[in-house]
Design an enzyme around this catalytic site. Structure first.
Site, PDB file in Angstrom:
ATOM      1  N   TYR A   1     -33.226  12.880  -7.286  1.00 12.82           N
ATOM      2  CA  TYR A   1     -32.132  13.198  -7.284  1.00 12.82           C
ATOM      3  C   TYR A   1     -31.938  13.041  -5.147  1.00 12.82           C
ATOM      4  O   TYR A   1     -31.320  11.848  -4.565  1.00 12.82           O
ATOM      5  CB  TYR A   1     -31.157  14.588  -7.137  1.00 12.82           C
ATOM      6  CG  TYR A   1     -29.704  14.116  -6.086  1.00 12.82           C
ATOM      7  CD1 TYR A   1     -28.767  13.360  -6.922  1.00 12.82           C
ATOM      8  CD2 TYR A   1     -29.197  14.951  -5.298  1.00 12.82           C
ATOM      9  CE1 TYR A   1     -27.407  13.740  -6.565  1.00 12.82           C
ATOM     10  CE2 TYR A   1     -28.343  15.626  -4.411  1.00 12.82           C
ATOM     11  CZ  TYR A   1     -27.584  14.599  -5.443  1.00 12.82           C
ATOM     12  OH  TYR A   1     -25.909  14.759  -4.298  1.00 12.82           O
TER      13      TYR A   1
ATOM     14  N   SER B   1     -25.454  13.523   1.070  1.00 13.68           N
ATOM     15  CA  SER B   1     -25.770  15.113   0.691  1.00 13.68           C
ATOM     16  C   SER B   1     -26.291  15.263   1.545  1.00 13.68           C
ATOM     17  O   SER B   1     -26.916  15.111   2.547  1.00 13.68           O
ATOM     18  CB  SER B   1     -25.709  14.711  -0.796  1.00 13.68           C
ATOM     19  OG  SER B   1     -26.909  15.986  -1.067  1.00 13.68           O
TER      20      SER B   1
END
Length: 242
Positions: free
Chosen positions: A152, A139
């Site tokens: 996250y 990500s």
């Protein structure tokens, strides 16, 4: 890395980025095995793929990881690529919750520990193949956190660290390659609560992955992530020149 005639397992392959990757690789002539937790979503995904197979299960659970890994090795021995795409993310503010640690545990387990274990279960099988690959979907959050997804980013940074070490470990074993894909915000149900509608289409991630495989580009930034990757690359280049 060849992009045709592979047998590819994709976790989280019933929707979003996983399904977009499945469709792209399926169209190139690969056998696709998709995994997901929801039976109905898996069945719907199969309608968009040719001769694909679905394996229901939650890779965040150890017993499901072991079962699925064994099923792959025993019933689909041709599998030579695994794409670790399934993930977990919570959107919340740290000053509005009292259970951030519980959310972080889920994210870290799904995005990091589960991937290490599942990869470990399949590595002895993959290293016997003439050509194999492990592809971890990371990500843009690797490059920094955001208050809306405060824990996250740490799980993806951990995944990045592991992926880099795994690649270095097998860099002299040319039959197995380790890739990492860095999507930015993508327009999927997964990212809906953090403004995913403003993100890039999932198909763009799939397109960039194929380009990366074709050119043996082991780090594959997508969209906005390319800005960060370029800046870091330039900074490292300057340091090595000094």
């Amino acid at each position: 890395m060849k992009t045709t005639n592979n047998t590819i397992f994709i976790s989280g392959g019933s929707a979003g980025i996983g399904l977009a990757i499945a469709k792209k690789l399926n169209a190139l002539g690969n056998k696709i095995i998709i995994n997901g937790r929801n039976k109905e979503r898996l069945e719907n995904a199969l309608l968009e793929l040719d001769d694909a197979i679905a394996m229901q299960g939650d890779l965040a659970l150890e017993e499901d990881r072991i079962r699925i890994a064994n099923e792959l090795k025993n019933n689909h021995p041709d599998v030579n690529i695994i794409i670790n795409n399934a993930g977990a993310a919570f959107s919340y503010l740290l000053n509005e919750t009292t259970n951030a640690h519980e959310k972080a545990i889920i994210e870290m387990n799904t995005n990091y520990f589960a991937i290490i274990h599942f990869t470990e279960l399949l590595l002895p099988h993959l290293i016997q193949k003439k050509e194999a690959a492990i592809i971890n979907i990371s990500s843009i959050a690797v490059y920094g956190s955001h208050k809306l997804v405060p824990t996250y980013g740490a799980s993806k940074a951990a995944l990045h660290s592991y992926t880099t070490a795994l690649r270095q470990t097998y860099e002299n074993q040319k039959n197995i390659q380790v890739y990492e894909v860095y999507p930015p915000l993508v327009n999927t149900d997964f990212s809906a609560e953090i403004g995913g509608a403003q993100g890039i289409p999932a198909s763009e991630v799939a397109d960039e992955l194929v380009i990366g495989l074709e050119n043996n580009l082991f780090d594959i930034p997508v969209g906005q992530t390319k800005i960060y990757a370029k800046a870091i690359g330039e900074a490292i280049s300057k340091l090595t020149q000094n």
